[in-house]
Scaffold this motif. Structure first.
Motif, PDB file in Angstrom:
ATOM      1  N   UNK A 136       0.448  -1.324  -0.122  1.00  0.00           N
ATOM      2  CA  UNK A 136      -0.734  -0.120  -0.301  1.00  0.00           C
ATOM      3  C   UNK A 136       0.938   1.187  -0.393  1.00  0.00           C
ATOM      4  N   UNK A 137       0.819   2.462  -1.274  1.00  0.00           N
ATOM      5  CA  UNK A 137       2.165   3.112  -1.448  1.00  0.00           C
ATOM      6  C   UNK A 137       1.117   4.412  -2.034  1.00  0.00           C
ATOM      7  N   UNK A 138       1.355   5.836  -1.292  1.00  0.00           N
ATOM      8  CA  UNK A 138       0.355   7.073  -1.598  1.00  0.00           C
ATOM      9  C   UNK A 138       1.349   7.270  -2.818  1.00  0.00           C
ATOM     10  N   UNK A 139       0.718   8.136  -3.451  1.00  0.00           N
ATOM     11  CA  UNK A 139       1.549   8.817  -4.697  1.00  0.00           C
ATOM     12  C   UNK A 139       2.786  10.175  -4.560  1.00  0.00           C
ATOM     13  N   UNK A 140       3.197  10.281  -5.288  1.00  0.00           N
ATOM     14  CA  UNK A 140       3.801  11.785  -4.977  1.00  0.00           C
ATOM     15  C   UNK A 140       3.238  13.215  -4.828  1.00  0.00           C
ATOM     16  N   UNK A 141       1.581  13.087  -5.067  1.00  0.00           N
ATOM     17  CA  UNK A 141       0.695  13.940  -4.300  1.00  0.00           C
ATOM     18  C   UNK A 141       0.716  13.932  -3.303  1.00  0.00           C
ATOM     19  N   UNK A 142       0.028  12.983  -2.389  1.00  0.00           N
ATOM     20  CA  UNK A 142      -0.788  12.112  -1.557  1.00  0.00           C
ATOM     21  C   UNK A 142      -2.195  13.108  -1.563  1.00  0.00           C
ATOM     22  N   UNK A 143      -3.077  12.597  -3.148  1.00  0.00           N
ATOM     23  CA  UNK A 143      -3.965  12.749  -3.578  1.00  0.00           C
ATOM     24  C   UNK A 143      -5.001  10.701  -3.427  1.00  0.00           C
ATOM     25  N   UNK A 144      -3.936  10.174  -4.541  1.00  0.00           N
ATOM     26  CA  UNK A 144      -4.425   8.382  -4.039  1.00  0.00           C
ATOM     27  C   UNK A 144      -3.382   7.529  -3.693  1.00  0.00           C
ATOM     28  N   UNK A 145      -3.924   6.582  -2.471  1.00  0.00           N
ATOM     29  CA  UNK A 145      -3.525   5.649  -2.009  1.00  0.00           C
ATOM     30  C   UNK A 145      -3.899   3.788  -2.878  1.00  0.00           C
ATOM     31  N   UNK A 146      -2.342   3.265  -2.873  1.00  0.00           N
ATOM     32  CA  UNK A 146      -2.489   2.627  -4.397  1.00  0.00           C
ATOM     33  C   UNK A 146      -2.499   0.424  -3.493  1.00  0.00           C
ATOM     34  N   UNK A 147      -3.045  -0.181  -3.083  1.00  0.00           N
ATOM     35  CA  UNK A 147      -2.667  -0.936  -2.688  1.00  0.00           C
ATOM     36  C   UNK A 147      -2.888  -2.907  -3.674  1.00  0.00           C
ATOM     37  N   UNK A 148      -2.158  -3.282  -3.164  1.00  0.00           N
ATOM     38  CA  UNK A 148      -2.203  -4.734  -4.162  1.00  0.00           C
ATOM     39  C   UNK A 148      -2.706  -6.286  -3.410  1.00  0.00           C
ATOM     40  N   UNK A 149      -3.737  -6.892  -3.957  1.00  0.00           N
ATOM     41  CA  UNK A 149      -3.905  -7.743  -2.384  1.00  0.00           C
ATOM     42  C   UNK A 149      -4.361  -9.013  -3.519  1.00  0.00           C
ATOM     43  N   UNK A 150      -4.123 -10.394  -2.335  1.00  0.00           N
ATOM     44  CA  UNK A 150      -4.154 -11.318  -2.774  1.00  0.00           C
ATOM     45  C   UNK A 150      -5.131 -12.224  -3.263  1.00  0.00           C
ATOM     46  N   UNK A 151      -6.052 -10.923  -3.511  1.00  0.00           N
ATOM     47  CA  UNK A 151      -7.907 -11.626  -3.808  1.00  0.00           C
ATOM     48  C   UNK A 151      -7.724 -10.966  -5.496  1.00  0.00           C
ATOM     49  N   UNK A 152      -6.587 -10.632  -6.137  1.00  0.00           N
ATOM     50  CA  UNK A 152      -6.910 -10.354  -7.615  1.00  0.00           C
ATOM     51  C   UNK A 152      -7.397  -9.104  -7.895  1.00  0.00           C
ATOM     52  N   UNK A 187      -6.675  -4.959  -7.299  1.00  0.00           N
ATOM     53  CA  UNK A 187      -5.741  -3.455  -7.504  1.00  0.00           C
ATOM     54  C   UNK A 187      -6.593  -2.244  -7.334  1.00  0.00           C
ATOM     55  N   UNK A 188      -6.558  -1.481  -5.971  1.00  0.00           N
ATOM     56  CA  UNK A 188      -7.516  -0.934  -5.113  1.00  0.00           C
ATOM     57  C   UNK A 188      -6.780   0.489  -4.848  1.00  0.00           C
ATOM     58  N   UNK A 189      -7.652   1.075  -5.259  1.00  0.00           N
ATOM     59  CA  UNK A 189      -7.594   2.977  -5.823  1.00  0.00           C
ATOM     60  C   UNK A 189      -7.977   3.712  -4.974  1.00  0.00           C
ATOM     61  N   UNK A 190      -7.539   4.103  -3.666  1.00  0.00           N
ATOM     62  CA  UNK A 190      -8.055   5.472  -2.900  1.00  0.00           C
ATOM     63  C   UNK A 190      -7.734   6.823  -3.007  1.00  0.00           C
ATOM     64  N   UNK A 191      -9.225   7.310  -2.907  1.00  0.00           N
ATOM     65  CA  UNK A 191      -9.051   8.711  -3.258  1.00  0.00           C
ATOM     66  C   UNK A 191      -8.928   9.255  -2.182  1.00  0.00           C
ATOM     67  N   UNK A 192      -8.618  11.227  -1.739  1.00  0.00           N
ATOM     68  CA  UNK A 192      -8.385  11.616  -0.473  1.00  0.00           C
ATOM     69  C   UNK A 192      -9.257  11.462   0.322  1.00  0.00           C
ATOM     70  N   UNK A 193     -10.834  11.633   0.090  1.00  0.00           N
ATOM     71  CA  UNK A 193     -11.782  11.519   0.736  1.00  0.00           C
ATOM     72  C   UNK A 193     -11.284  10.394   1.971  1.00  0.00           C
ATOM     73  N   UNK A 194     -10.990   9.102   1.458  1.00  0.00           N
ATOM     74  CA  UNK A 194     -11.183   7.513   1.493  1.00  0.00           C
ATOM     75  C   UNK A 194     -10.503   8.032   3.801  1.00  0.00           C
ATOM     76  N   UNK A 195      -9.713   8.781   3.624  1.00  0.00           N
ATOM     77  CA  UNK A 195      -8.954   9.422   4.959  1.00  0.00           C
ATOM     78  C   UNK A 195      -8.798  10.393   5.529  1.00  0.00           C
ATOM     79  N   UNK A 196     -10.152  11.642   5.014  1.00  0.00           N
ATOM     80  CA  UNK A 196     -10.167  12.744   5.219  1.00  0.00           C
ATOM     81  C   UNK A 196     -11.617  12.419   5.589  1.00  0.00           C
ATOM     82  N   UNK A 197     -11.820  12.402   4.822  1.00  0.00           N
ATOM     83  CA  UNK A 197     -13.964  12.521   5.171  1.00  0.00           C
ATOM     84  C   UNK A 197     -14.555  11.365   6.019  1.00  0.00           C
ATOM     85  N   UNK A 198     -14.294  10.341   6.282  1.00  0.00           N
ATOM     86  CA  UNK A 198     -14.092   9.609   7.832  1.00  0.00           C
ATOM     87  C   UNK A 198     -15.024   8.413   7.609  1.00  0.00           C
ATOM     88  N   UNK A 199     -16.033   8.672   7.834  1.00  0.00           N
ATOM     89  CA  UNK A 199     -17.406   7.617   7.348  1.00  0.00           C
ATOM     90  C   UNK A 199     -18.244   7.492   6.003  1.00  0.00           C
TER      91      UNK A 199
END
Length: 575
Positions: A452-468, A470-482
């Motif tokens: 799980x790594x942040x991009x250079x701008x800090x706006x996205x988080x990318x994870x690689x899973x064994x569930x086949x 690739x998950x892309x999370x936007x900044x709202x995933x950790x700033x918008x709470x629920x």
């Protein structure tokens, strides 16, 4: 038999097999061999149809003086007389060649070979370390027999009894040791600590002078200013740029380390292309990609005793390369001092081995260490070094199982992303020290999360899973709470199996919208995706020299160059 030959029409062309049988019978008759005397002659079946007209055979000159004279004069390359069978073979080959020449097919073999050679798969030039071939275990000695099965009494010391946690060793004087399993485990643990605090930078595969010249060039690189080229804004323009990257044109392939690659990184210099790789056995290889053909381009070092799970050039000093290893240590390669210094040691009994680590790009003095027990440690780099025994500023029990990666956001150094074998991805706010709870728990994914790594701008988080996925999370995933936005889930085959390193998707440090990941597809390739347009794949990097899965990859921080590392110790550079 001979009556058949005499009365058969002379225009018939006998087969070569019948001719040989006839000549052998004549030779036996002339020699007066009595071995077949009184035996009935075998009937020979004559062919029912003549040979196609115009097809040359040896039988055209059967029994003629010309053939006998030619065979009598047949000589080998050294002047020795040839046997009858060898002379016959040579004659048949000459007749066949003449027949092909009459048909105009004499040059067809060479023409066909030229076409086949053009379609032959191109082989990579041998660069770097030689291949390690295992020697055969075959022995002429008789096979070993078990003394226990034969009932033989052991001479010397032997294991008297063994349970899950208790081993008794006996000898001539009875039981010698009790609970030796714990002692053996402690001995193995202590052997990993026998590596000295400071290791000199001596290459294990080159001469001292060649290694010294290479270190001098690295010192010059560290003093140069780094000027990054401008970044394009258009995704289409960038996709076209990626499509021009090639590995075959310059044959930029080399075996850099002996074993499976777990980590790799480019030196940030723009004047010399240098890439580092760490393998399963603790070897660190440095590859000077643009080295002259007559110079060995690979330099191999042995700073660790186990897997090098992560390596990173220090953000504020490119002359230092930091490595995190499963042997429980963090080391710093200093090319100015010419040494590997031990910077930090983890107590394996309390925290487990070192799985991963990183240096914060926003705060060069902040170092993070992830362990196999799901813990994350924060260490002050200024307190580390030879002779020091730094303690973590804080230790965070981030996960219930092994923490696979830890990464500090380049744009927001107080944000920390971790992922785990327990299938979760968490984001932590560490600006006030050890956090009590994550600001976002992005999971569960159902199966292990490799990275799980942040991009250079800090706006996205990318994870690689064994569930086949690739998950892309936007900044709202950790700033918008629920109310945080849902991730973009991309289907991707991540089942590398047992013998390959797990796939890690990594961001481009210059283009914050693009990321790179290895692929299990055939033919082998590397895939480039972009966040813009819903996470579409914008490029596929292939080549005739690329014939394996590149599990661990990296981008050059200042150039449009990509490097892929496979599980046999090879690096592929696309430029």
């Amino acid at each position: 038999f001979f009556s058949c030959l005499l009365f058969y029409p002379t225009s018939y062309k006998m087969s070569s097999r019948a001719e040989r049988a006839a000549k052998r019978q004549v030779a036996k008759t002339e020699e007066g061999a009595p071995e077949n005397e009184g035996m009935p002659a075998k009937k020979m079946k004559l062919p029912s149809s003549p040979v196609s007209p115009g097809c040359p055979t040896l039988c055209d000159d059967v029994g003629t003086p010309q053939l006998l004279a030619r065979k009598a004069k047949a000589r080998g390359p050294d002047g020795e007389e040839l046997s009858e069978l060898e002379a016959e073979r040579i004659s048949i080959m000459a007749n066949n060649a003449a027949f092909l020449e009459n048909l105009g097919l004499a040059d067809s073999k060479s023409a066909f070979r030229a076409v086949v050679d053009q379609k032959t798969v191109k082989k990579a030039a041998v660069k770097g370390l030689g291949s390690t071939r295992r020697t055969s275990s075959y022995s002429d000695e008789p096979p070993r027999r078990s003394g226990r099965l034969t009932g033989a009494k052991p001479s010397g010391f032997y294991i008297d009894s063994e349970t899950a946690s208790r081993i008794q060793i006996a000898g001539p004087d009875g039981v010698l040791a009790d609970n030796a399993a714990a002692r053996g485990k402690e001995a193995v643990r202590q052997s990993a600590r026998e590596i000295p605090e400071i290791l000199t930078l001596e290459s294990t595969n080159t001469t001292d002078k060649h290694g010294a010249d290479f270190l001098a060039s690295l010192c010059a690189l560290s003093s140069q200013a780094v000027d990054a080229a401008p970044v394009s804004d258009s995704v289409l323009t960038y996709a076209e740029k990626v499509s021009r990257l090639d590995v075959d044109r310059g044959e930029t392939v080399a075996k850099v380390v002996p074993e499976r690659i777990y980590s790799c990184a480019f030196h940030p210099s723009t004047s010399k292309l240098l890439v580092a790789a760490g393998d399963k056995q603790g070897n660190l290889g440095l590859w000077n990609v643009d080295a002259a053909a007559e110079v060995d381009p690979v330099f191999l070092y042995k700073p660790h005793g186990s897997v090098i799970g992560a390596l990173q050039y220090k953000p504020d000093d490119s002359s230092k390369l930091v490595t995190w290893s499963y042997d429980g240590t963090v080391r710093c390669m200093d090319v100015v001092k010419g040494e590997f210094a031990r910077m930090f040691v983890v107590n394996e009994d309390e925290h487990g081995w070192v799985q991963h680590g990183c240096l914060s790009e926003g705060d060069p003095n902040a170092m993070y260490v992830a362990t196999s027990q799901g813990k994350v440690m924060a260490v002050d780099w200024r307190q580390c070094g030879p002779g020091a025994a730094p303690k973590p500023q804080w230790t965070l029990p981030a996960h219930l199982k092994k923490c696979n990666t830890v990464h500090s956001s380049p744009a927001a150094p107080h944000l920390l992303a971790t992922c785990s074998l327990d299938g979760s991805v968490k984001v932590w706010d560490v600006r006030h020290g050890r956090p009590k709870a994550p600001v976002a728990d992005l999971g569960p994914h159902g199966r292990s999360v490799n990275s799980a790594f942040f991009n250079a701008a800090g706006t996205h988080l990318l994870s690689t899973t064994m569930n086949n996925t690739l998950c892309l999370y936007g900044e709202a995933a950790w700033t918008g709470g629920a109310k945080g936005g849902s991730p973009r889930i991309l289907s991707h085959d991540n089942q590398t199996g047992r013998w390959l390193s797990t796939l890690h998707a990594v961001w481009n440090p210059r283009e914050s919208h693009a990321f790179l990941v290895g692929s299990m597809q055939q033919p082998r390739c590397l895939e480039v995706y972009s966040v813009d347009g819903g996470g579409r794949r914008i490029g596929v990097l292939r080549g005739e020299l690329l014939g394996s899965v590149c599990s661990r990859n990296c981008w050059h921080p200042n150039l449009d160059i990509i490097c892929g590392g496979n599980s046999s110790g090879k690096l592929y550079v696309f430029r």
